[in-house]
Design an enzyme around this catalytic site. Structure first.
Site, PDB file in Angstrom:
ATOM      1  N   LYS A  27      11.275 -55.774 -19.343  1.00 32.80           N
ATOM      2  CA  LYS A  27      10.042 -56.069 -20.086  1.00 32.80           C
ATOM      3  C   LYS A  27       9.787 -57.580 -20.037  1.00 32.80           C
ATOM      4  O   LYS A  27      10.112 -58.216 -19.033  1.00 32.80           O
ATOM      5  CB  LYS A  27      10.121 -55.513 -21.515  1.00 32.80           C
ATOM      6  CG  LYS A  27      10.525 -54.026 -21.505  1.00 32.80           C
ATOM      7  CD  LYS A  27      10.407 -53.322 -22.824  1.00 32.80           C
ATOM      8  CE  LYS A  27      10.858 -51.865 -22.667  1.00 32.80           C
ATOM      9  NZ  LYS A  27      10.729 -51.082 -23.876  1.00 32.80           N
ATOM     10  N   GLU A  71       4.030 -48.925 -23.153  1.00 29.37           N
ATOM     11  CA  GLU A  71       3.538 -50.225 -23.655  1.00 29.37           C
ATOM     12  C   GLU A  71       2.286 -50.659 -22.896  1.00 29.37           C
ATOM     13  O   GLU A  71       1.393 -51.288 -23.466  1.00 29.37           O
ATOM     14  CB  GLU A  71       4.660 -51.274 -23.551  1.00 29.37           C
ATOM     15  CG  GLU A  71       5.737 -51.016 -24.599  1.00 29.37           C
ATOM     16  CD  GLU A  71       7.137 -51.413 -24.187  1.00 29.37           C
ATOM     17  OE1 GLU A  71       7.295 -52.188 -23.224  1.00 29.37           O
ATOM     18  OE2 GLU A  71       8.093 -50.931 -24.837  1.00 29.37           O
TER      19      GLU A  71
HETATM   20  P1  13P Z   1      14.679 -49.139 -24.977  1.00 32.86           P
HETATM   21  O1  13P Z   1      15.847 -48.742 -24.089  1.00 32.86           O
HETATM   22  O2  13P Z   1      14.769 -50.550 -25.463  1.00 32.86           O
HETATM   23  O3  13P Z   1      14.438 -48.133 -26.040  1.00 32.86           O
HETATM   24  O4  13P Z   1      13.385 -49.123 -24.027  1.00 32.86           O
HETATM   25  C1  13P Z   1      13.165 -48.034 -23.206  1.00 32.86           C
HETATM   26  C2  13P Z   1      12.065 -48.378 -22.283  1.00 32.86           C
HETATM   27  O5  13P Z   1      10.937 -48.578 -22.693  1.00 32.86           O
HETATM   28  C3  13P Z   1      12.382 -48.506 -20.852  1.00 32.86           C
HETATM   29  O6  13P Z   1      11.226 -48.575 -20.087  1.00 32.86           O
END
Ligand code: 13P
Length: 255
Positions: free
Chosen positions: A11, A100
């Protein structure tokens, strides 16, 4: 046999120096410790892709991917990145349709379909994300919604094209919340997705499709999730930012 994959989605985290350090640690730890034939994909911010590709050049287990791209080949789209640009710096995968991006950047099944086409045209592999919110699950409309995500964004592909994509089931309520889907909940949806692929294409295409689980996957729950018959690996957010945790998730296939 379908591919087993653990993909890290960084991210919008890590600066350049800490990103390179993290990736070098992952390379070394995965090289030393991973045993099976699982593939590892790391998806950093665009800016670091080229450097990570250089670092992992001679490593057949680890590839680098992007977290998004634009659907056009080139043009007046200030601030955007085309799929063939990602190919030109050595990326192999592109995450598309992450919740997202749907939530904060207005992406929809309709705007994602041409991105899927662009990624395939550039010779890259999409990791296409689908999944429901808690509200949708509570209303019991999640299966229909997941089917719509497939039908509207990827089922226009030919069987040959579809063979190149990876699906990631990421229930929105499990992302970054510490609440993981139980292995039964995840398996139920993965089996549903595979059945929809079989109905659209055929049983062979469905059998060969890699379907990843994403949402608070960590070293403690990965082995249980990955032992499910229709879960072929994970798309990892938070835990992909720690080399020890990420490597332990990669190793969950060996346990
Ligand atoms: P998390 O592993 O932080 O829950 O995030 C999952 C994710 O959105 C991977 O693309």
């Amino acid at each position: 046999m379908r591919k087993k994959i653990v993909a890290g989605n960084w991210k919008m985290n890590m600066d350049y120096t800490s990103g390179l350090t993290l990736f070098s640690e992952v390379l070394n730890m995965v090289n030393d410790e991973a045993k099976g034939d699982q593939q590892v994909v790391v998806c950093p911010p665009y800016l670091y892709i080229h450097s990570l590709v250089q670092l992992s050049k001679n490593n057949s287990r680890i590839s680098v991917g992007a977290q998004n791209c634009h659907q056009a080949d080139s043009g007046a789209f200030t601030g955007e990145i085309a799929a063939n640009m990602l190919n030109s710096v050595g990326a192999d995968y592109v995450i598309l349709g992450h919740s997202e991006r749907r939530q904060y950047f207005g992406e929809t099944n309709q705007t994602l379909a041409p991105k899927v086409d662009a990624v395939l045209k550039a010779g890259l592999k999409p990791i296409f994300c689908i999944g429901e919110t808690l509200e949708e699950r509570n209303q019991n409309i999640h299966l229909g919604l997941i089917k719509d995500q497939l039908v509207e964004a990827v089922f226009h592909l030919t069987a040959d094209e579809f063979a190149k994509i990876v699906i990631a089931y990421e229930p929105v309520w499990a992302i970054g919340t510490g609440v993981t889907a139980t292995s039964e909940q995840a398996q139920e949806i993965h089996a549903f997705i595979r059945a929809e692929i079989a109905a659209k294409y055929d049983a062979t295409v469905a059998e060969n499709t890699t379907i990843l689980y994403g949402g608070s996957c960590n070293p403690k729950n990965a082995a249980e999730l990955f032992s499910q018959p229709d879960i072929d690996g994970g798309l990892i957010g938070g835990a992909s930012l720690k080399s020890r945790d990420f490597t332990d998730i990669v190793k969950a296939f060996n346990s």
